[in-house]
Design an enzyme around this catalytic site. Structure first.
Site, PDB file in Angstrom:
ATOM      1  CD  GLU A   1      -3.018  -1.109   2.394  1.00 43.58           C
ATOM      2  OE1 GLU A   1      -2.467  -0.633   3.608  1.00 43.58           O
ATOM      3  OE2 GLU A   1      -4.052  -1.578   2.228  1.00 43.58           O
TER       4      GLU A   1
ATOM      5  CB  CYS B   1      -9.119   1.800   7.182  1.00 44.65           C
ATOM      6  SG  CYS B   1      -8.541   1.080   5.501  1.00 44.65           S
TER       7      CYS B   1
END
Lengths: 661, 661
Positions: free
Chosen positions: B324, B417
Site C-alpha cells: 500500500e 478503514c
C-alpha cells in the site's frame, strides 16, 4: 527456383513408443507414452551454456550445503531425527523443499561428473540423503515444519501447508538420485512417502480418509516421474486424481491455488504463476502417458492464452507482486513485473512436455526465449547471487525495500525457492535440448556438443559446433547413422528468425527454397557419417514492438538480437537518467562484441538522445499538445547489453523497453 | 487595457493570530498559531456536495452502527466491559478505530443537524460513546485487541499493534463529539488515554518507560487537536516528540512505517501512503502551532516531491498493492494503481493544513482534484458500497479476486478503514472550503452556501450560488461587511483553468486584465452588502497528457472538464472492448448534460475508432513497423463519464487514459 530434392518436410512424424539408449532426467516417458516425440540424449561440450553450467557446477551447487546449513534447513532434519536439539528454523512450511531441490540439482550434476572426479559433491549428497532418511517417520510421512511445529496436525492445512509440494520435490530428487547414482536410499524414502500419500488421498468412497489437493501443485509431476522410474501405475493414477481434483472448491475455490475452475474448463492461465505452471506440466505429463485428449486440448489452449497475452518479452511470467500471480490479459508491467525465477523454470518444464507431446516447435521457441532471458537473469554471472523477481525496468531514483522481492541481487532468500531451482535446471539442461522419433532427430536448442537419438533401435548421432547466441552459425556433423535408411534431421528455426541459410554439401538454401514448416526445417535424406550441415541464422539486431494492448510499453521498442532481449543499464550510461533517454528508430544498430564485458557479451549500440523536459511546476499533467518543443539535443549512444547479464555491476537503473519519442 | 482599479492583488496577507466566530472541526488552530490563514466557517446549502452529503447523512452514517455490530467491533467493546461474552472478533488490531471514525463522522453530522431533528443518530452516538467509555481500563488504556487477545502485552508490538493509532482516532472522535454536542463523556475518555500515553512515552532520560512511536502515525494530529480543544500544552509537546522520533530506527528502520529517515531530512514521500500522509499532516500541524521552519520546509519539499512525480491524475496516491505504498518517481500504474481511499482523505487533510500554513492556493488545487476524483470514487452514489483501492483502469477480461482490494464495490471490508473515513470527511467537508485572515476572506472551494470569516473581530459573510462543477458560473453576494473598511475577497482560480471571467457590478474582467497571483484572484475594495461578483470558469473539456516519464500513459490522453477527470466505462459501450478503442485527438469533444444518468452528470463524447489488431499468432511481440496498416474503421463515439461515478452500474471494464493511435 525449384525446391531442392533434399529438403522434404516430412508431413507427420510418428511417435516413438519405446526408448532406446538411456535418456535420463526430466520427462523420461513411460512405456506406453502417447507423445509425438521422445527426449533425446545431449552432451553439452562447450559454448554459452557450458560456461553457465560450469559456474553452476563449481560455485552454485557446491555452496548449497553451507547455505542450507546456515538457514537451518539441514538442522531441522537433524532435530526431527533426534540427532540435534532446537526449534524449527525457517519462515515457511516448505523449507524442506530447498534441500530436495538442491539434492536433485546435485544428483544431475553427479550424473555428468567423470568417475575420477574427487570433488566432495558425492559425499555431500550421501550425507544429506541420510539426513532426509533419518527424518522420515515410520509410516513414510516427512515434513519438518509439521513434525516440529504442528505435531499431529498433518494434512489439516492443505491450502498453505505445502506437505505434498515438499513430497513432490523429495520424489523428484529421489528419481534424479536414483538415475544418477543407481542407489536406492532416497528412492526408498520417496516410495515410502508416495505410498503413504496414496493411502491417505482419494475420492470419497475410495476408502481413503482425505479427498484433497495441495495448495501448491508439484507432487503431480513428481508422481508421474516416480511411475516412470518404478513402473508402478498407482503413482500415475494418483497424479491423475490430484490433477482432476483442482478447481472443485477443495481449497476454498481460490484462483491463487488453482481451485477456481477445473483445468479442462479453464480459458486462461490465472492465479499464482508457479502453481498454475506446475499443474499444467502435470497435465501435459498425464496427457503424454494416458493420451487423454481433454487434458492435451486444455493445455494447448492455456499455453496459447498465456503466450498471447500474459507473457513478458523475456519469457517472464507473473504480473503481480502481492499474490505472485498472473494479471489480466495484456497487463504486463515493467517495473512491477514479477516474473519469478521459479515461474520461468516452471514454464520451461511445461513447454518441454508440450513440445514432446505435440511435436510443435513453438514450445521450444518459448523455452529458448525463457532460457536466455527471463530464466538466466535469475542468477548472477558468478553464480553466487540471485534474483527472485525479474523486473524489466528499474527506474532512476528507485528505492529498494530489500527482501526477497528486491530488484537487487541477494545472497539467499527467506523464501529460497529460486536458487536451488536454477541449480537443478542448469544441471539438467541437456534434457531439454533435443528429441527423436522413429523418423529422425529433432534439434530444439543449439549448443556445442553431441545429439544422440535412435530410430526405433538404430542409433543416430550428430555433433554440433557453435558460438550461438553470439554468432548465428551452427555447424552440424553426422557422426553415426544407418547406412541405407533415410531419416529426417529437423532443425528448429527460431520464431524470431526472419532469415537463415543452410549449407548441406555444396548446396546453399535459404528461407525461400528451404521453407520452414511449423517451425521446423526438415532435412530428410540418407545420411553418411561425416555429412555436414551448416545452419546460419541471421542475427541482425532488431527493434521489437508489442501488441498495442500491452499498455505498459506503448510508444516503446525493445532491442533484440537472436534469442536475446537487450536492456540499457546505468553502468553503461554514467549519471543514469535512463528514464529520459529516447531511442532514434531511424538510426543504426551497431553490434560490438565485448569479450571484456560481463564475461563476454555482444552489445548493441543504438542512436538516441536525452529528452528535454520542461519544468512542469508541481503538477505533471498538462493539456495535450502544449508541451514545449524539445530543443535539439546532442545525440547520445545507447549501449544495450543482454538482459540476462544485468545487475552484475553496480546498483542502478535499467530498462528493456525504450521510448521512441 | 489598463488594469481595473478594483482588482488589486494584495502582495501579502497577514496571519490571523486569533480566531473570531466559532470555527469548528479539523485543524482549528491554537491561540498562538503561526499560520498565514485561519479556517473560516462555511455552510453548504445546496449543489453538488450537498447531494453527496445528504447521501452520507441519510444512508452511509445511519448504516454504520449495524455494520459495526455485524463485524463485531461493538461487541468487542462489550466483551471488554464485561457486558457480553465471547472472543475478539476482527482480522486486525485496529478494528476499534472503525468505531472511532464512525463516532467522529456522526458527531460532525450531529453538529449540522437541526435541533428538532428526531433521527436516532444522537442516541446511537451516546450509546456507542458509553460502550467506549465502558471498555476503558482504569489507567486510561483502551484497545480491545490487546485487552482481549494480548493481556499484559501493551506497547510490545508498536510496529503493528496500532494502539496509538487507535488512540488517535479516539481522540479525534472525542474532539468532534465535544465540539458538536458540548458533552464531555468521550473527551474525558480521550484525555485519560492521552494522559496515560503521555505518562508512558518519552525520550530516554525523561523518566518515561518507553521511547517509541506507533507504526501507523495518527495519534500525532489527534494530540494537536486535543491541545487545541483543551489548551493543554503537554499534548502538543507529545505530538512533537512522536513526530521527531520517526526515522530513527525505533521501528526497525522500515520505510513502510516511516522509520527509514527523519522527516526533516527526507527528500521524497515513501513507504505506506496513509502513514506517510498522516505523519505529514502532523508535521504541518506542528509547524502551524510552533512556527518551526524546519518542519514547514520539509513538508513543502515533500508535498512538491509527491505531486510532481507520485500523484495520479485523480489525486490518488500509492502505486503498489503489496505494501500500500508509494512507488518510485513517475511509477504511476493504471490497472494496479492502489490509490487507497484513505490516502486520498489523508492527502486532503494534509494539503488543507498546508494551505492554511502557507496561504498558497496550489494546496487547495490538489484538494479539489482529490475531492472530485480520487476521494469521491471511494463511495457509491447510493452511499452503500465502497472501494478501498481506486484503479484508473479495469481491463477487458479482468479477473477479480475479490477481497478488500477488489476493483468491484464492496458492502464492507475485513479492513474497514475507508468507509468511516469517507463518512467523516463528507460530514466535515465544510471545514475544508474557505479561510480568512485580518485582510479578508479566501474561497478555496466553490459550493452553494455561505462563507463567513472575520477580519480580527469584524465579521464578513459572502453567499454563493453555483452549479459547479457542471457549470462554471459562481455567483457571489456580499451579505455582511464592514461599511468603511476595504478588505480582499480572494477567489482561487483552479490550476486546471485556462480562462475565466469575473463580473463585478457592470465591469467584466478576464484573465488578461484580472490576473491571478499564485493561484488567487484577489478583489480588494470597500464592499457593501448586496455587492455581487460573478466568476465564470471556462469548463471547455480538454485532453490532458502526462509528463513523458510517466511510462504507464505514454501515447495516451485523459479527458478532463473543470475539476473532473473522466473515464470510459463498459456500461456506456455495450460489448466492451475498451482496450481496443482509440481516441481521435483532432475530433470534437461534445458536452452533454445527462440528468438521467448516474444521478445527473455531464458526459463528454469524443470521436474515436476501434483498433484493428492483426492476428499475431501466439506471440504478441513483433519487429517494429511490420504491423499491418489498420483498415479504415467506422468511427466510434466514446462516451466519457466523470471518474467519481464509475462502478455504479454493471461490472465491466473502465479506463481513464485513452490511447491516441
Amino acid at each position: 527456383m525449384p525446391r531442392p530434392r533434399s529438403v522434404v518436410p516430412s508431413s507427420t512424424s510418428s511417435a516413438s513408443s519405446e526408448q532406446g539408449g538411456t535418456p535420463m532426467g526430466p520427462v523420461r516417458q513411460g512405456p506406453g507414452a502417447k507423445a509425438e516425440l521422445a527426449p533425446a540424449t545431449v552432451e553439452v561440450r562447450g559454448g554459452f551454456w557450458e560456461t553457465r553450467r560450469e559456474v553452476n557446477a563449481r560455485t552454485s551447487i557446491p555452496q548449497g550445503p553451507g547455505l542450507l546449513e546456515s538457514a537451518g534447513n539441514l538442522r531441522n532434519l537433524r532435530v526431527v531425527a533426534g540427532t540435534a536439539e532446537g526449534e524449527f528454523q525457517g519462515a515457511y512450511p516448505f523449507v524442506d523443499s530447498d534441500v530436495y531441490k538442491w539434492l536433485e540439482a546435485a544428483s544431475w550434476q553427479l550424473a555428468q561428473q567423470a568417475p575420477e572426479d574427487d570433488s566432495p559433491l558425492a559425499a555431500d549428497v550421501e550425507r544429506i540423503v541420510s539426513l532426509v532418511a533419518g527424518a522420515q517417520q515410520p509410516d513414510g510421512y516427512l515434513n519438518t515444519w509439521f513434525q516440529l511445529l504442528k505435531g499431529g496436525e498433518r494434512y489439516r492445512d492443505l491450502r498453505w501447508g505445502h506437505e505434498l509440494y515438499c513430497a513432490g520435490h523429495l520424489i523428484q530428487a529421489a528419481v534424479a538420485h536414483h538415475r544418477a547414482t543407481g542407489r536406492d536410499e532416497l528412492l526408498d524414502v520417496a516410495v515410502k512417502f508416495a505410498d503413504h500419500i496414496d493411502s491417505v488421498f482419494g475420492l470419497p468412497g475410495s476408502g481413503k480418509p482425505i479427498d484433497g489437493v495441495d495448495g501448491h501443485p508439484e507432487v503431480e509431476t513428481a508422481l508421474v516421474e516416480l511411475y516412470r522410474e518404478t513402473g508402478e501405475r498407482r503413482y500415475l493414477d494418483l497424479a491423475g486424481y490430484f490433477v482432476d481434483r483442482f478447481g472443485h472448491g477443495l481449497l476454498g475455490g481460490e484462483a491463487y491455488c488453482q481451485d477456481r475452475v477445473p483445468l479442462r474448463e479453464a480459458t486462461t492461465v490465472e492465479g499464482h504463476a508457479v502453481r498454475q505452471l506446475y499443474l499444467l506440466a502435470a497435465a501435459a505429463d498425464l496427457a503424454t502417458e494416458t493420451g487423454e485428449a481433454g487434458l492435451r486440448t486444455a493445455a494447448e489452449r492455456l499455453w496459447a492464452a498465456m503466450t498471447t497475452s500474459k507473457t513478458h518479452i523475456t519469457g517472464g511470467l507473473g504480473a503481480h507482486h502481492d499474490e505472485e500471480d498472473f494479471g489480466d490479459p495484456y497487463e504486463l508491467p515493467n517495473e512491477r513485473a514479477y516474473c519469478e525465477t521459479c515461474a520461468a523454470i516452471a514454464s520451461i518444464q511445461w513447454s518441454w512436455r508440450m513440445a514432446l507431446l505435440t511435436g510443435e516447435a513453438r514450445y521450444s521457441d518459448l523455452i529458448e526465449r525463457t532460457l536466455y532471458n527471463g530464466f538466466l537473469a535469475g542468477v548472477s554471472l558468478d553464480g553466487e547471487r540471485w534474483l527472485y523477481v525479474n523486473p524489466l525496468q528499474v527506474r532512476d531514483g528507485h528505492t529498494d525495500t530489500g527482501g526477497d522481492q528486491s530488484a537487487r541481487r541477494t545472497r539467499w532468500f527467506r523464501c529460497a525457492c529460486c536458487p536451488p531451482n536454477v541449480m537443478r535446471l542448469l544441471a539438467s539442461l541437456e534434457h531439454y535440448l533435443a528429441s527423436h522419433d522413429t523418423g529422425g532427430l529433432q534439434i530444439h536448442q543449439y549448443v556445442t556438443g553431441r545429439y544422440t537419438g535412435d530410430l526405433g533401435g538404430t542409433p543416430v548421432m550428430v555433433s554440433a559446433e557453435t558460438d550461438y547466441p553470439w554468432h548465428g552459425t551452427i555447424a552440424l556433423t553426422v557422426e553415426e547413422t544407418p547406412a541405407d535408411r533415410p531419416w529426417t534431421l529437423s532443425l528448429r528455426i527460431p520464431q524470431w528468425c526472419g532469415a537463415y541459410r543452410v549449407r548441406s554439401g555444396d548446396t546453399v538454401y535459404d528461407q525461400t527454397d528451404a521453407p520452414v514448416t511449423d517451425g521446423w526445417l526438415r532435412l530428410e535424406r540418407t545420411w553418411a557419417p561425416g555429412d555436414r550441415v551448416v545452419l546460419e541464422l541471421d542475427l541482425e539486431p532488431r527493434l521489437t514492438a508489442a501488441d498495442p494492448r500491452v499498455d505498459a510499453v506503448r510508444g516503446c521498442v525493445a532491442i533484440e538480437r537472436g534469442p536475446l532481449v537487450y536492456c540499457l543499464e546505468e553502468a553503461d550510461h554514467p549519471g543514469g537518467g535512463l528514464d529520459d533517454m529516447v531511442l532514434d528508430t531511424t538510426g543504426p544498430l551497431a553490434v560490438k562484441h565485448r569479450p571484456d564485458l560481463l564475461g563476454g557479451v555482444t552489445t548493441v549500440v543504438a542512436a538516441g538522445h536525452r529528452r528535454h523536459i520542461a519544468d512542469a511546476g508541481w503538477w505533471p499533467y498538462r493539456t495535450a499538445g502544449t508541451a514545449d518543443a524539445p530543443p535539439a539535443d546532442a545525440p547520445l549512444e545507447l549501449t544495450a547489453i543482454p538482459y540476462y547479464a544485468w545487475a552484475n555491476r553496480q546498483d542502478g537503473s535499467m530498462r528493456v523497453w525504450l521510448p521512441t519519442s
